[in-house]
Motif scaffolding. Structure first.
Motif, short mmCIF file in Angstrom:
data_model
loop_
_atom_site.label_atom_id
_atom_site.label_comp_id
_atom_site.label_asym_id
_atom_site.label_seq_id
_atom_site.Cartn_x
_atom_site.Cartn_y
_atom_site.Cartn_z
N ARG A 1 38.43 -22.48 32.91
CA ARG A 1 39.80 -22.21 32.82
C ARG A 1 40.89 -22.97 33.10
O ARG A 1 40.63 -23.75 34.26
CB ARG A 1 39.82 -20.66 33.47
CG ARG A 1 38.81 -19.64 32.72
CD ARG A 1 39.63 -19.15 31.56
NE ARG A 1 38.53 -18.31 31.04
CZ ARG A 1 37.94 -18.77 29.82
NH1 ARG A 1 38.42 -19.81 29.27
NH2 ARG A 1 36.94 -18.05 28.91
N TRP B 1 36.96 -25.16 36.29
CA TRP B 1 38.32 -24.44 36.48
C TRP B 1 39.21 -25.46 36.91
O TRP B 1 38.77 -26.18 37.93
CB TRP B 1 38.16 -23.17 37.58
CG TRP B 1 37.68 -22.05 36.80
CD1 TRP B 1 36.44 -21.82 36.36
CD2 TRP B 1 38.34 -20.70 36.61
NE1 TRP B 1 36.13 -20.55 35.85
CE2 TRP B 1 37.44 -20.03 36.20
CE3 TRP B 1 39.58 -20.27 37.00
CZ2 TRP B 1 37.65 -18.43 35.81
CZ3 TRP B 1 40.06 -19.06 36.78
CH2 TRP B 1 38.89 -18.01 36.05
N ASP C 1 45.52 -21.46 30.24
CA ASP C 1 45.21 -20.17 29.86
C ASP C 1 46.27 -19.20 30.52
O ASP C 1 46.53 -18.14 30.30
CB ASP C 1 43.85 -19.84 30.58
CG ASP C 1 42.81 -20.87 29.57
OD1 ASP C 1 42.78 -20.71 28.47
OD2 ASP C 1 42.27 -21.57 30.31
N ARG D 1 51.24 -15.80 28.52
CA ARG D 1 50.93 -16.89 29.33
C ARG D 1 51.35 -16.65 30.96
O ARG D 1 50.48 -17.08 31.68
CB ARG D 1 51.29 -18.38 28.67
CG ARG D 1 50.79 -19.18 29.61
CD ARG D 1 50.91 -20.62 28.94
NE ARG D 1 52.21 -21.12 28.42
CZ ARG D 1 53.05 -21.72 29.21
NH1 ARG D 1 52.65 -22.07 30.57
NH2 ARG D 1 54.20 -22.29 28.91
N LEU E 1 42.19 -12.02 34.51
CA LEU E 1 41.87 -13.02 33.33
C LEU E 1 40.31 -13.33 33.46
O LEU E 1 39.93 -13.39 32.08
CB LEU E 1 42.43 -14.19 33.93
CG LEU E 1 41.92 -15.67 33.00
CD1 LEU E 1 42.77 -15.45 31.82
CD2 LEU E 1 42.11 -16.71 33.85
N VAL F 1 38.18 -12.51 29.66
CA VAL F 1 37.50 -13.38 28.95
C VAL F 1 35.82 -13.45 29.09
O VAL F 1 35.31 -14.27 28.31
CB VAL F 1 37.90 -14.85 29.17
CG1 VAL F 1 39.34 -15.12 28.62
CG2 VAL F 1 37.96 -15.20 30.58
#
Ligand code: TMP
Length: 215
Positions: free
Chosen positions: A4, A92, A131, A186, A210, A214
């Protein structure tokens, strides 16, 4: 599982770097591969550009147009050499400032047309978007107070940006709020006038949300 991409944004004195580092630690502790980077900088080329922008190391005054393009150049190098490869490896990426800094500081702050700044950002990043963007929102006066205190604590002289006046910093702050309002999917707006622990609680709750969304 793909990585991410999180950017941390906001006016100076909002505690971005502190929160970014805490986030990196917490994500790492939860077993993730995490890459921390910052703008301008994050690559050898970007770090040279940072010196020019922050401390006028070229020895001459930087024109606003040059400034905008140098931020974009630093970002292009960072995206190509660091961010995209890390995301492709499933890591990440936590980025301390990204495209929205240029839109806020050079677009809203310096007065360049915001749509032009956005196109330059898009070119530099090949349209890569975070993201999630955590906007650490702080009043101009509190932000300036914190910045001066930090500089005094570590014996650092003010950089070119910290010498900007309140009117400029207010345009930057309002610009950030406009950006957040325009892209609520966002952005997450965080009240950064609170103490470090409370701010981090909010940051961590948003990151957990988040992950759930996902998963
Ligand atoms: P920093 O203090 O967060 O390291 O950032 C350095 C300064 O650069 C900060 O005052 C904001 C400014 N800046 C811009 O004006 N435009 C940009 O695109 C970026 C990334 C930073």
């Amino acid at each position: 599982m793909r990585g991410r991409f999180i950017s941390i944004e906001g006016p100076d004195g909002g505690g971005k770097s502190t929160q970014a580092k805490r986030l990196v630690r917490a994500l790492t502790d939860s077993g993730k591969q995490v890459l921390y980077t910052r703008e301008p900088g994050g690559t050898p080329t970007g770090d040279l550009i940072r010196g020019i922008l922050q401390h006028d190391t070229s020895g001459e005054a930087i024109h606003p147009e040059t400034e905008l393009l140098l931020f974009a150049a630093s970002r292009a190098q960072l995206v190509q050499c660091v961010i995209k490869p890390a995301l492709a490896r499933g890591e990440w990426v936590i980025c301390d400032r990204f495209i929205d800094s240029t839109t806020a500081y050079q677009g809203y702050g310096r007065g360049f047309p915001v749509d032009v700044v956005k196109s330059i950002n898009e070119f530099a990043t090949q349209a890569l978007l975070p993201d999630l963007t955590l906007l650490l929102n702080v009043d101009v006066s509190l932000g300036a107070q914190r910045t001066h205190r930090r500089n005094a604590d570590i014996g650092q002289v003010e950089d070119r940006f910290e010498r900007e006046d309140d009117a400029y910093l207010t345009r930057v702050r309002d610009g950030y709020l406009a950006l957040a309002e325009a892209s609520p999917e966002r952005f997450r707006l965080i009240d950064a006038s609170r103490d470090e622990d409370s701010v981090f609680e909010t940051v961590w709750a948003l990151i957990s949300e988040l992950e759930r969304s996902v998963a």
